[in-house]
Each structure stands twice: as C-alpha cells, then as structure tokens.
Design an enzyme around this catalytic site. Structure first.
Site, mmCIF file in Angstrom:
data_model
loop_
_atom_site.group_PDB
_atom_site.id
_atom_site.type_symbol
_atom_site.label_atom_id
_atom_site.label_comp_id
_atom_site.label_asym_id
_atom_site.label_seq_id
_atom_site.Cartn_x
_atom_site.Cartn_y
_atom_site.Cartn_z
ATOM 1 N N PRO A 1 9.694 -4.424 0.044
ATOM 2 C CA PRO A 1 10.781 -4.387 0.830
ATOM 3 C C PRO A 1 10.358 -4.142 2.440
ATOM 4 O O PRO A 1 9.332 -3.719 2.752
ATOM 5 C CB PRO A 1 11.351 -2.997 0.476
ATOM 6 C CG PRO A 1 10.717 -2.632 -0.903
ATOM 7 C CD PRO A 1 9.493 -3.622 -1.027
ATOM 8 N N ALA B 1 9.822 -0.174 5.119
ATOM 9 C CA ALA B 1 9.669 0.740 4.107
ATOM 10 C C ALA B 1 8.587 1.670 4.030
ATOM 11 O O ALA B 1 8.359 2.729 3.561
ATOM 12 C CB ALA B 1 9.747 0.281 2.621
ATOM 13 N N GLY B 2 7.573 1.269 4.952
ATOM 14 C CA GLY B 2 6.269 2.213 4.962
ATOM 15 C C GLY B 2 5.248 1.695 3.960
ATOM 16 O O GLY B 2 4.276 2.435 3.500
ATOM 17 N N LEU B 3 5.427 0.482 3.393
ATOM 18 C CA LEU B 3 4.551 -0.084 2.436
ATOM 19 C C LEU B 3 3.562 -1.080 2.800
ATOM 20 O O LEU B 3 2.708 -1.765 1.890
ATOM 21 C CB LEU B 3 5.176 -0.707 1.189
ATOM 22 C CG LEU B 3 6.348 0.371 0.499
ATOM 23 C CD1 LEU B 3 7.112 -0.187 -0.731
ATOM 24 C CD2 LEU B 3 5.348 1.278 -0.165
ATOM 25 N N GLY B 4 3.836 -1.469 4.022
ATOM 26 C CA GLY B 4 2.737 -2.161 4.539
ATOM 27 C C GLY B 4 3.023 -3.621 4.587
ATOM 28 O O GLY B 4 1.958 -4.645 4.699
ATOM 29 N N GLY B 5 4.031 -4.093 4.044
ATOM 30 C CA GLY B 5 4.140 -5.772 3.617
ATOM 31 C C GLY B 5 3.792 -6.671 4.631
ATOM 32 O O GLY B 5 3.112 -7.628 4.218
ATOM 33 N N GLY B 6 4.194 -6.449 5.857
ATOM 34 C CA GLY B 6 3.988 -7.404 7.126
ATOM 35 C C GLY B 6 2.443 -7.691 7.162
ATOM 36 O O GLY B 6 1.915 -8.632 7.384
ATOM 37 N N LYS C 1 0.717 -1.160 -0.080
ATOM 38 C CA LYS C 1 0.026 0.040 0.102
ATOM 39 C C LYS C 1 0.967 1.156 -0.057
ATOM 40 O O LYS C 1 2.053 1.358 0.272
ATOM 41 C CB LYS C 1 -1.030 -0.009 1.153
ATOM 42 C CG LYS C 1 -0.442 0.056 2.729
ATOM 43 C CD LYS C 1 0.148 1.362 2.960
ATOM 44 C CE LYS C 1 0.575 1.428 4.638
ATOM 45 N NZ LYS C 1 1.489 2.396 4.864
ATOM 46 N N ASP D 1 -2.556 -1.951 10.590
ATOM 47 C CA ASP D 1 -2.967 -1.605 8.932
ATOM 48 C C ASP D 1 -3.622 -2.997 8.502
ATOM 49 O O ASP D 1 -4.068 -2.920 7.262
ATOM 50 C CB ASP D 1 -1.749 -1.538 8.229
ATOM 51 C CG ASP D 1 -0.940 -0.028 8.429
ATOM 52 O OD1 ASP D 1 -1.798 0.712 8.871
ATOM 53 O OD2 ASP D 1 -0.059 -0.030 7.890
HETATM 54 O O1 C5P Z 1 0.100 -1.624 14.851
HETATM 55 P P1 C5P Z 1 1.602 -1.785 14.287
HETATM 56 O O2 C5P Z 1 1.950 -2.848 14.991
HETATM 57 O O3 C5P Z 1 1.665 -1.992 12.965
HETATM 58 O O4 C5P Z 1 1.939 -0.504 14.811
HETATM 59 C C1 C5P Z 1 3.511 -0.366 14.972
HETATM 60 C C2 C5P Z 1 3.926 0.949 15.797
HETATM 61 O O5 C5P Z 1 3.394 2.130 15.153
HETATM 62 C C3 C5P Z 1 3.124 0.982 17.151
HETATM 63 O O6 C5P Z 1 3.946 0.296 18.044
HETATM 64 C C4 C5P Z 1 2.951 2.104 17.561
HETATM 65 O O7 C5P Z 1 4.058 2.627 17.867
HETATM 66 C C5 C5P Z 1 2.937 3.207 16.048
HETATM 67 N N1 C5P Z 1 1.505 3.542 15.660
HETATM 68 C C6 C5P Z 1 0.873 4.539 16.402
HETATM 69 N N2 C5P Z 1 -0.472 4.512 16.061
HETATM 70 C C7 C5P Z 1 -1.147 3.998 15.137
HETATM 71 C C8 C5P Z 1 -0.614 3.060 14.176
HETATM 72 C C9 C5P Z 1 0.770 2.782 14.810
HETATM 73 O O8 C5P Z 1 1.384 5.040 17.437
HETATM 74 N N3 C5P Z 1 -2.437 4.256 14.731
#
Ligand code: C5P
Length: 289
Positions: free
Chosen positions: A97, A100-105, A12, A139
């Site tokens: 990758p 990278a901020g592309l939401g792969g996991g 994404k 995500d």
């Molecule tokens: O939910 P996820 O594990 O993908 O989020 C990774 C990290 O990003 C969280 O530990 C949190 O520090 C931050 N995060 C946040 N607010 C969100 C989504 C993510 O602070 N809405």
C-alpha cells in the site's frame, strides 16, 4: 545479458525508531532498525529496441504521474550516471500500500537500480548502488541491503545485523494515509512547543517498540489510537509490535503462524475497517524472479 528481468521489491517495517535531532538540511537524524518483510511489489524491466527514453507502466490508482514515480526517477538517474542510451520499458505492479510507512516507493527504486545494474552488466557493488539510491530517498540505501539492518543518519548509514528468528508478521492497514513529510513537520511542532507527548507513552508495555514519530502520527490521525490499543491488549503474544515508519501501518511479530492467525481473527472482529495482512520476514530487499 538477460533481455527481460522480473524483480520482487519487498516492504519494510521499523523495529523501533528514534529521532535524534533536526539537521541543518531540514531532514532528521535517525536511529532505527529496519526489517524487510514478504509483502512485495513486482517490477519488470526490459530494454526497448531502437528507441530511447523510459516508459513506465504503473497502476492507474497511484497518486503521482509516472515521471514522478521513484521507479522512473531511479531509472533516469541510473541511465544518466552510466551514460546509457538504451530505451527502457518498465512495468510496476503494486502489492505494498502507498503512503502507509512500509517503504514501497523506496523499495521499488532500489529494485530498479539493482535490476538495471544486472540488465546492463555493470557490476556495481552494494555500496555503489546504495550511494546512488541515497539521492532518491532516505530509505533507498536500506533496501539495497535488505534483511535486518541498523539504519542511521538520514538513512544513508546502513549496517547489516544478524537475522531475527522466523517471526510471522501481522500488518494492520488503517484506511487513512499519512504523508511522511507532514508527520516529521508535526514532530517538530510537538517538540518545539515543549510538548512532552513526543516522548514514549507506553513504557509499561515493553513489547511496544518505541517509535518517536508515533505521537506525531497520532496527532494527525487520532483514530490510530484504537489500533494501538487493540495491539496492546493482545495476549499472550505478539512478541513485539509498533508503528512502522511514519505510519499509519502497524505491525506485530508472532513466534508461530498459529499464534499470528489467532490474533488476526481477534483483530478482524474489532477493526473491521482495516486491511489485515499476514506475512513473514525476508532477508533481502529485492529478489530477481
Ligand atoms: O527521503 P524521503 O523523500 O523519503 O523523505 C520524505 C520526507 O520525510 C522528507 O521530505 C522529510 O520531510 C522527511 N524525512 C526527514 N528525515 C529523514 C527522512 C525523511 O525529515 N531522515
């Protein structure tokens, strides 16, 4: 019931991201438009005859052990929730990758939930799968829906929007990686200090999609400014561009493949150390193949 399932899990980009505040649980209240793109990982799911447990085959280069991979955690959650005793073999091939901020996991996790739903014929609907996905990562609910969505709350409120035109996407992957948690922590520090750098700095470029995490990402990786400047200088397109999620990947949307390829050539000259990828938009988060 299929005996083996292959799934594409799409990446994404965030078409703008607002951070509305910090929540008591430490997460942040968001408002963002997410869009799935053609770049993808590939998963294969298969029940294991006569043996329980989950076996995940993943690329060696991944920074986490298999048991901590979101794919493994998604499979374990799904099997527990539905009291499934069957063993599973899962293999994961990465095209997206990591970090990278592309939401792969998150996309892999959503595809795993949807795949197991199909493999075991449970007929859970989109909302049930998304609710389960929210336990795995912010995500994940979005990737159960896919396409173009308005995403709010921590990420759990997902509303499908009409699809965008068929833009061609250029992705720029700088050689650095950023931790999402660290970018949010830096965002809090910048805001707490009354540092105004967290406000949008590119108002003069309306094509630059506002991402409130961008100043925090730039504070952690100042070299990202070069990529931002290279994108801002492109003419006559992109139609829109920005930082995806917590970065460091940048994206740009072009109205035609020809315009995207011309921009790709120009960027290649200037940003030699970056990986550049040409892809398109897709209307789904995952696809059975
Ligand atoms: O939910 P996820 O594990 O993908 O989020 C990774 C990290 O990003 C969280 O530990 C949190 O520090 C931050 N995060 C946040 N607010 C969100 C989504 C993510 O602070 N809405």
């Amino acid at each position: 019931m299929p005996t083996r399932l292959r799934i594409r899990a799409y990446a994404k980009v965030n078409l703008g991201l607002r951070v509305l505040g910090r929540r008591p649980d430490g997460y942040h209240e968001l408002q963002t438009i997410m869009q799935t793109i053609g770049l993808h990982d590939e998963l294969e799911l298969e029940p294991r005859e006569g043996r329980g447990g989950i076996e995940l085959e993943q690329p060696r280069a991944l920074p986490v052990p298999a048991e901590e991979n979101l794919v493994y955690r998604a499979a374990r959650l799904f099997c527990r929730e539905h009291s499934l005793q069957a063993g599973l073999r899962i293999s994961l091939k990465k095209g997206i990758p990591v970090g990278a901020g592309l939401g792969g996991g998150s996309s892999d996790a959503a595809a795993t939930l949807a795949g197991l739903n199909r493999l075991f014929g449970l007929n859970l609907n989109v909302d049930e799968l998304a609710r389960l996905g929210a336990h795995l990562g912010s995500d994940v609910p979005f990737f159960i829906h896919g396409g173009t969505c308005l995403v709010e709350g921590r990420g759990e409120w997902v509303k499908r929007l009409p699809p965008l035109p068929r833009y061609t996407v250029v992705l720029i992957l700088p050689p650095c990686r950023l931790s999402t948690a660290e970018v949010y922590r830096r965002f809090d520090v910048l805001q707490g200090k009354g540092d105004r750098t967290y406000t949008y700095t590119f108002v003069e470029h309306p094509r630059h999609l506002r991402n409130d995490l961008e100043p925090a990402a730039l504070a952690l990786a100042p070299e990202l400014a070069r990529y931002r400047d290279a994108l801002a200088a492109l003419q006559p397109e992109p139609r829109a561009w920005g930082l995806s999620g917590s970065g460091p990947a940048w994206f740009a949307l072009f109205s035609t493949a020809e315009k995207a390829e011309a921009a790709l050539d120009a960027l290649r000259q200037e940003l030699r150390e970056a990986e550049l990828i040409l892809t398109g938009l897709t209307d789904r988060g995952y696809e059975f193949i």
